[in-house]
Design a protein around this motif. Structure first.
Motif, short mmCIF file in Angstrom:
data_model
loop_
_atom_site.label_atom_id
_atom_site.label_comp_id
_atom_site.label_asym_id
_atom_site.label_seq_id
_atom_site.Cartn_x
_atom_site.Cartn_y
_atom_site.Cartn_z
N GLY A 424 -13.02 -12.63 -34.26
CA GLY A 424 -12.39 -13.42 -33.21
C GLY A 424 -10.95 -13.05 -32.93
N ALA A 425 -10.37 -12.17 -33.78
CA ALA A 425 -9.00 -11.71 -33.55
C ALA A 425 -8.94 -10.91 -32.26
CB ALA A 425 -8.52 -10.85 -34.72
N ARG A 426 -7.73 -10.77 -31.71
CA ARG A 426 -7.54 -9.94 -30.52
C ARG A 426 -6.58 -8.80 -30.84
NH1 ARG A 426 -8.57 -12.32 -25.53
NH2 ARG A 426 -8.05 -10.24 -24.70
N LYS A 427 -6.93 -7.62 -30.39
CA LYS A 427 -6.05 -6.47 -30.52
C LYS A 427 -4.81 -6.68 -29.66
CE LYS A 427 -4.91 -2.14 -31.34
NZ LYS A 427 -3.52 -2.39 -30.81
N ILE A 428 -3.63 -6.39 -30.21
CA ILE A 428 -2.39 -6.50 -29.44
C ILE A 428 -1.67 -5.15 -29.45
CG2 ILE A 428 -2.13 -8.96 -29.89
CD1 ILE A 428 0.12 -8.20 -31.90
N LEU A 429 -0.68 -5.04 -28.59
CA LEU A 429 0.09 -3.81 -28.50
C LEU A 429 0.88 -3.57 -29.78
CD1 LEU A 429 1.28 -1.42 -26.91
CD2 LEU A 429 3.00 -3.00 -25.99
N ALA A 430 0.77 -2.36 -30.32
CA ALA A 430 1.57 -1.92 -31.46
C ALA A 430 1.83 -0.43 -31.28
CB ALA A 430 0.86 -2.18 -32.78
N ALA A 431 3.08 -0.02 -31.43
CA ALA A 431 3.42 1.39 -31.23
C ALA A 431 4.55 1.78 -32.16
CB ALA A 431 3.83 1.63 -29.78
N SER A 432 4.49 3.03 -32.63
CA SER A 432 5.52 3.57 -33.52
C SER A 432 6.42 4.51 -32.75
CB SER A 432 4.86 4.32 -34.68
OG SER A 432 5.82 4.98 -35.46
N SER A 433 7.69 4.55 -33.15
CA SER A 433 8.64 5.48 -32.52
C SER A 433 8.63 6.86 -33.18
CB SER A 433 10.06 4.90 -32.57
OG SER A 433 10.54 4.87 -33.91
N ARG A 434 7.87 7.01 -34.27
CA ARG A 434 7.77 8.30 -34.96
C ARG A 434 6.31 8.56 -35.32
NH1 ARG A 434 12.13 8.36 -33.23
NH2 ARG A 434 14.11 8.99 -34.21
N SER A 435 5.91 9.82 -35.22
CA SER A 435 4.52 10.17 -35.49
C SER A 435 4.17 10.06 -36.96
CB SER A 435 4.23 11.60 -34.99
OG SER A 435 5.07 12.54 -35.64
N MET A 436 5.15 9.99 -37.86
CA MET A 436 4.84 9.89 -39.29
C MET A 436 4.19 8.55 -39.65
SD MET A 436 8.45 9.20 -41.33
CE MET A 436 7.62 8.90 -42.89
N LEU A 437 4.36 7.53 -38.80
CA LEU A 437 3.78 6.22 -39.07
C LEU A 437 2.69 5.90 -38.07
CD1 LEU A 437 6.91 4.02 -39.90
CD2 LEU A 437 5.48 5.40 -41.43
N LEU A 438 1.52 5.55 -38.56
CA LEU A 438 0.40 5.12 -37.73
C LEU A 438 0.32 3.61 -37.78
CD1 LEU A 438 -2.28 7.68 -38.98
CD2 LEU A 438 -0.61 7.97 -37.14
N THR A 439 0.00 2.97 -36.66
CA THR A 439 0.01 1.51 -36.66
C THR A 439 -1.00 0.93 -35.69
OG1 THR A 439 1.44 -0.45 -36.46
CG2 THR A 439 1.82 1.34 -34.89
N THR A 440 -1.49 -0.26 -36.01
CA THR A 440 -2.31 -1.07 -35.12
C THR A 440 -2.02 -2.52 -35.45
OG1 THR A 440 -4.53 -1.36 -34.18
CG2 THR A 440 -4.38 -1.24 -36.59
N ALA A 441 -2.36 -3.45 -34.56
CA ALA A 441 -2.04 -4.86 -34.80
C ALA A 441 -3.03 -5.77 -34.08
CB ALA A 441 -0.61 -5.16 -34.34
N PHE A 442 -3.21 -6.96 -34.66
CA PHE A 442 -4.11 -7.97 -34.13
C PHE A 442 -3.49 -9.36 -34.29
CE2 PHE A 442 -6.83 -4.45 -35.14
CZ PHE A 442 -7.90 -4.52 -34.27
N ILE A 443 -3.98 -10.31 -33.50
CA ILE A 443 -3.68 -11.73 -33.72
C ILE A 443 -5.00 -12.43 -34.04
CG2 ILE A 443 -3.01 -13.90 -32.66
CD1 ILE A 443 -0.82 -12.60 -31.23
N ASN A 444 -5.05 -13.10 -35.19
CA ASN A 444 -6.22 -13.88 -35.56
C ASN A 444 -6.29 -15.17 -34.77
OD1 ASN A 444 -7.33 -12.15 -37.50
ND2 ASN A 444 -6.09 -13.00 -39.15
N LYS A 445 -7.45 -15.81 -34.80
CA LYS A 445 -7.64 -17.06 -34.07
C LYS A 445 -6.75 -18.17 -34.60
CE LYS A 445 -11.90 -18.19 -33.00
NZ LYS A 445 -13.36 -18.44 -33.15
N ASP A 446 -6.34 -18.08 -35.88
CA ASP A 446 -5.47 -19.10 -36.45
C ASP A 446 -4.00 -18.85 -36.12
OD1 ASP A 446 -4.77 -16.97 -38.06
OD2 ASP A 446 -5.40 -17.90 -39.95
#
Length: 486
Positions: A424-446
């Motif tokens: 039920g979580a939703r994917k949200i925008l997440a971005a890194s300013s450097r290629s050495m770090l990979l990232t993703t983010a979500f907001i849960n229903k709570d």
């Protein structure tokens, strides 16, 4: 205490009426300065394994600098809904599980399916008929039985069905399960063999379509709801194990003219049908061919994919998944199988095993995947059982002679996602300013925001996690992954 790399954040958000990915916005103010940020870390050359390594507070962001590293998140920019992470409940997993002492069986169930003490799996796959990770080849009908009068899942009642029931119970009574065939019975194929490819004979199209429905109904009678099916595991691969070839137009026609109508006629229109179930490389052709045909598309809930397309040493084709998400937004995307390496007992601690998962999961979720299914949840000390010698790694291995359980770092890397991102979580925008770090983010229903940050490099670095005009400063260790929650 130093602050490490993966972050899960909690943001209060009121659900929006609109489902337009590009226009969703927060209905109340985002005030991260009032939030406590908890950081969980797994890192190479340390004892950190999903360990709480920091409890922080946001500060007001005064400026930015090109010399510093940033992770930017925006909870007002939402994308696909998430519905689960899990692994395959194969014959091999079930047979290995059955050979464990009761206490170790309980440990495996808790490790995978308990969201507090384990990593909270909510998604699962199983095989229809045998696959390479079975001890032998088998079907549910007698040879030549076109009418399926002898259909019986008795084979599965010994090991596989008990394992699936244990997993459902351990997951709190609900587990989203889909099933995939590796091959029809030999008599239905033009090579008269379940192994080594071959194709389904036209005179068996309707019979094979009905076969799926009998499997689903038989499992439901056992108390196991089957949420979905894929049409064929790896339909472009002629393997030494169970396999069957469908070109794109052949899968389209089988779905449109046989499987879809039969599923509806048998009252199973609620069961999701997933096409392709193979690598990212040819996923565009499969989407074009099936989704652009209105009659076939009406039966296709979505498309599944694997990660084995880099066999020639090239890059993984994440962009192809993104294209499906962008150009067929009404279709769902699911990662249906991946295993990182051929089995070698000397490589249980190989760090790249876990990083293969972290890298793929981040890219796949960023590209539009809604769920992610690993391959076998459990294998033995040989990387099997497997009736064709195709041994591989699992997140947990069992030494069936001693009862010992071996956790590879794959388990911890997957856990950084599955333990914290909930259905039920939703994917949200997440971005890194450097290629050495990979990232993703979500907001849960709570309302909790979950940010995953992975550092696959040899370098340690500080970075700033920025949410609007607020930030927290963290540190990433070499070859580490963090989940940040607030």
């Amino acid at each position: 205490m130093k602050n490490y790399i993966v972050i899960v954040l909690t943001v209060l958000i009121v659900s929006c009426n609109s489902t337009d990915r590009s226009s969703l916005s927060l209905k109340q103010s985002f005030e991260p300065e009032k939030k406590t940020v908890n950081v969980y870390t797994t890192a190479r050359d340390t004892n950190l394994r999903l360990s709480l390594t920091g409890t922080l507070k946001f500060e007001k962001l005064q400026s930015t600098s090109e010399r510093e590293i940033y992770i930017f998140i925006d909870p007002s920019r939402m994308d696909q809904e998430f519905f689960g992470i899990g692994g395959a409940l194969t014959d091999a997993a079930a047979e290995t599980f059955a050979r464990l002492p009761a206490s170790k069986q309980d440990e495996v169930m808790e490790a995978y399916y308990n969201p507090e003490k384990g990593i909270g799996y909510t998604f699962a796959r199983t095989n229809i008929n045998s696959c390479d990770f079975s001890s032998d080849s088998y079907t549910y009908v007698e040879e030549g039985d076109k009418e399926l009068k002898t259909f019986d899942i008795e084979h599965d009642r010994r090991y596989k069905i008990p394992l699936i029931k244990r997993a459902i119970e351990a997951a709190g009574g609900k587990l989203t399960l889909f099933a995939s065939p590796w091959s029809p019975p030999a008599f239905m194929k033009d090579n008269n063999n379940m192994l080594r490819g071959g194709k389904l004979k036209p005179e068996y199209f309707n019979s094979w379509a009905l076969y799926y429905t009998k499997f689903i109904k038989s499992y439901r009678e056992e108390g196991i709801p089957v949420w979905g099916i894929t049409i064929q595991n790896e339909p472009m691969a002629t393997q030494t194990w169970e396999s069957c070839i469908y070109y794109a137009w052949e899968e389209r026609d089988f779905l449109r003219d046989h499987l879809g109508p039969v599923m509806h006629r048998e009252g199973l229109e609620d069961v999701k049908i997933i096409v392709w179930d193979h690598n990212r490389d040819l996923i565009i052709q499969r989407a074009q061919t099936i989704f652009n045909d209105p009659e076939a598309s009406q039966y296709a809930w979505g498309i599944g994919f694997h990660w084995y397309e880099d066999w020639s040493g090239g890059e993984q084709m994440y962009r192809n998944v993104e294209y499906v998400h962008r150009f067929w937004p009404d279709k769902h995307i699911v990662f249906t199988e991946g295993t990182p390496a051929s089995f070698n007992p000397e490589n249980y601690n190989l760090w790249s095993l876990g990083e293969s998962y972290g890298r793929s999961m981040i890219h796949d979720f960023n590209s539009g995947a809604e769920a992610w299914a690993d391959w076998n949840i459990l294998l033995d000390e040989k990387g099997g059982p497997n009736h064709v010698g195709n041994y591989c790694f699992a997140p947990i291995h069992a030494n069936t002679e001693t009862g010992e359980l071996i956790y590879t770092n794959s388990y911890w890397y997957i856990g950084h996602f599955s333990k914290f991102i909930r259905p039920g979580a939703r994917k949200i925008l997440a971005a890194s300013s450097r290629s050495m770090l990979l990232t993703t983010a979500f907001i849960n229903k709570d309302g909790k925001t979950i940010v995953i940050v992975m550092n696959p490099t040899e370098r340690k670095a500080e970075y700033n996690l920025c949410a609007g005009s607020y930030f927290v400063k963290l540190e990433t260790l070499p070859h580490s992954i963090q989940t940040i929650i607030f």
